[in-house]
Motif scaffolding. Structure first.
Motif, PDB file in Angstrom:
ATOM      1  N   SER A  20      24.523 -42.562   9.085  1.00  0.00           N
ATOM      2  CA  SER A  20      23.759 -41.602   8.597  1.00  0.00           C
ATOM      3  C   SER A  20      24.421 -40.832   7.454  1.00  0.00           C
ATOM      4  N   CYS A  21      23.869 -40.311   6.621  1.00  0.00           N
ATOM      5  CA  CYS A  21      24.387 -39.607   5.248  1.00  0.00           C
ATOM      6  C   CYS A  21      23.614 -38.638   4.927  1.00  0.00           C
ATOM      7  N   ALA A  22      24.026 -37.399   5.552  1.00  0.00           N
ATOM      8  CA  ALA A  22      23.174 -36.223   4.962  1.00  0.00           C
ATOM      9  C   ALA A  22      23.724 -35.475   3.781  1.00  0.00           C
ATOM     10  N   ALA A  23      22.692 -35.122   2.899  1.00  0.00           N
ATOM     11  CA  ALA A  23      22.953 -34.503   1.661  1.00  0.00           C
ATOM     12  C   ALA A  23      22.755 -32.959   1.663  1.00  0.00           C
ATOM     13  N   SER A  24      23.449 -32.393   0.928  1.00  0.00           N
ATOM     14  CA  SER A  24      23.420 -30.775   1.041  1.00  0.00           C
ATOM     15  C   SER A  24      22.262 -30.262   0.343  1.00  0.00           C
ATOM     16  N   GLY A  25      21.665 -30.864  -0.621  1.00  0.00           N
ATOM     17  CA  GLY A  25      20.632 -30.328  -1.283  1.00  0.00           C
ATOM     18  C   GLY A  25      19.355 -31.173  -1.568  1.00  0.00           C
ATOM     19  N   SER A  26      18.191 -30.694  -1.645  1.00  0.00           N
ATOM     20  CA  SER A  26      16.980 -31.354  -1.565  1.00  0.00           C
ATOM     21  C   SER A  26      16.906 -32.318  -3.063  1.00  0.00           C
ATOM     22  N   ILE A  27      17.882 -32.116  -4.082  1.00  0.00           N
ATOM     23  CA  ILE A  27      17.776 -32.641  -5.418  1.00  0.00           C
ATOM     24  C   ILE A  27      17.995 -34.167  -5.098  1.00  0.00           C
ATOM     25  N   PHE A  28      18.835 -34.647  -4.120  1.00  0.00           N
ATOM     26  CA  PHE A  28      18.886 -36.015  -3.904  1.00  0.00           C
ATOM     27  C   PHE A  28      17.563 -36.831  -3.678  1.00  0.00           C
ATOM     28  N   ASN A  29      16.423 -36.322  -3.363  1.00  0.00           N
ATOM     29  CA  ASN A  29      15.589 -36.847  -2.941  1.00  0.00           C
ATOM     30  C   ASN A  29      14.868 -37.227  -4.113  1.00  0.00           C
ATOM     31  N   LYS A  74      14.642 -34.205   5.577  1.00  0.00           N
ATOM     32  CA  LYS A  74      15.888 -34.047   6.119  1.00  0.00           C
ATOM     33  C   LYS A  74      17.155 -34.306   5.376  1.00  0.00           C
ATOM     34  N   ASN A  75      16.982 -34.788   3.983  1.00  0.00           N
ATOM     35  CA  ASN A  75      17.647 -35.056   2.878  1.00  0.00           C
ATOM     36  C   ASN A  75      18.904 -35.948   3.395  1.00  0.00           C
ATOM     37  N   THR A  76      18.385 -37.029   4.219  1.00  0.00           N
ATOM     38  CA  THR A  76      19.174 -37.807   4.814  1.00  0.00           C
ATOM     39  C   THR A  76      18.916 -39.518   4.628  1.00  0.00           C
ATOM     40  N   VAL A  77      19.820 -40.180   4.356  1.00  0.00           N
ATOM     41  CA  VAL A  77      19.678 -41.737   4.253  1.00  0.00           C
ATOM     42  C   VAL A  77      20.181 -42.398   5.534  1.00  0.00           C
ATOM     43  N   TYR A  78      19.726 -43.573   5.913  1.00  0.00           N
ATOM     44  CA  TYR A  78      20.254 -44.027   7.239  1.00  0.00           C
ATOM     45  C   TYR A  78      20.514 -45.593   6.698  1.00  0.00           C
ATOM     46  N   LEU A  79      21.495 -46.220   7.555  1.00  0.00           N
ATOM     47  CA  LEU A  79      21.500 -47.641   7.539  1.00  0.00           C
ATOM     48  C   LEU A  79      21.838 -48.255   8.856  1.00  0.00           C
ATOM     49  N   GLN A  80      20.707 -48.945   9.373  1.00  0.00           N
ATOM     50  CA  GLN A  80      20.783 -49.564  10.471  1.00  0.00           C
ATOM     51  C   GLN A  80      21.275 -50.872  10.400  1.00  0.00           C
ATOM     52  N   MET A  81      22.448 -51.007  11.190  1.00  0.00           N
ATOM     53  CA  MET A  81      22.846 -52.364  11.215  1.00  0.00           C
ATOM     54  C   MET A  81      22.998 -53.077  12.464  1.00  0.00           C
ATOM     55  N   ASN A  82      22.526 -54.291  12.441  1.00  0.00           N
ATOM     56  CA  ASN A  82      22.295 -55.119  13.834  1.00  0.00           C
ATOM     57  C   ASN A  82      23.000 -56.334  13.582  1.00  0.00           C
ATOM     58  N   SER A  83      23.119 -57.126  14.551  1.00  0.00           N
ATOM     59  CA  SER A  83      23.804 -58.318  14.514  1.00  0.00           C
ATOM     60  C   SER A  83      25.233 -58.230  13.743  1.00  0.00           C
ATOM     61  N   LEU A  84      25.938 -57.143  14.113  1.00  0.00           N
ATOM     62  CA  LEU A  84      27.071 -57.066  13.058  1.00  0.00           C
ATOM     63  C   LEU A  84      28.332 -58.260  13.398  1.00  0.00           C
ATOM     64  N   LYS A  85      28.986 -58.494  12.379  1.00  0.00           N
ATOM     65  CA  LYS A  85      30.097 -59.703  12.570  1.00  0.00           C
ATOM     66  C   LYS A  85      31.202 -58.887  11.884  1.00  0.00           C
ATOM     67  N   PRO A  86      32.322 -59.452  12.477  1.00  0.00           N
ATOM     68  CA  PRO A  86      33.746 -59.073  12.053  1.00  0.00           C
ATOM     69  C   PRO A  86      34.120 -58.675  10.537  1.00  0.00           C
TER      70      PRO A  86
END
Length: 114
Positions: A20-29, A74-86
């Motif tokens: 998750s990455c939360a931004a402090s302001g709505s400008i990022f939207n 929520k001013n937030t971007v997510y990265l769902q990471m599946n099937s992770l590799k080394p």
């Protein structure tokens, strides 16, 4: 203006993590939100990006495994990471960019064990 990344950790190959990455302001939207990663001794690579309109783009090495999404309320971007590799091991950074410039988060470490 701050970006706070979280969700990294140690996981076995084949496992999943959600960053998750939360931004402090709505400008990022109004801008693009991007995840990059940097493995030790290597250059920083773009992993996934999402525009303010919701259009997504992925690096070939994560297509079909990772999903980027954003919650503007929520001013937030997510990265769902599946099937992770080394080889997914590295520090993951979020980046917000738009007409107002470019801002980076502090990074969150992901370690994938074999």
């Amino acid at each position: 203006v701050q970006l706070q990344a979280s969700g990294g950790g140690l996981v076995q190959a084949g496992g999943s993590l959600r960053l998750s990455c939360a931004a402090s302001g709505s400008i990022f939207n109004s801008g693009d939100l991007v995840w990059h990663r940097q493995a030790p001794g290597k250059q920083r690579d773009l992993v996934a990006a999402i525009t303010n309109g919701g259009r997504t783009n992925y690096a070939d090495f994560v297509k079909g495994r990772f999903t980027i999404s954003r919650d503007n309320a929520k001013n937030t971007v997510y990265l769902q990471m599946n099937s992770l590799k080394p080889e997914d091991t590295g520090t993951y950074y979020c980046n917000a960019r738009g007409y107002w410039g470019s801002y980076w988060g502090q990074g969150t470490l992901v370690t994938v064990s074999s």
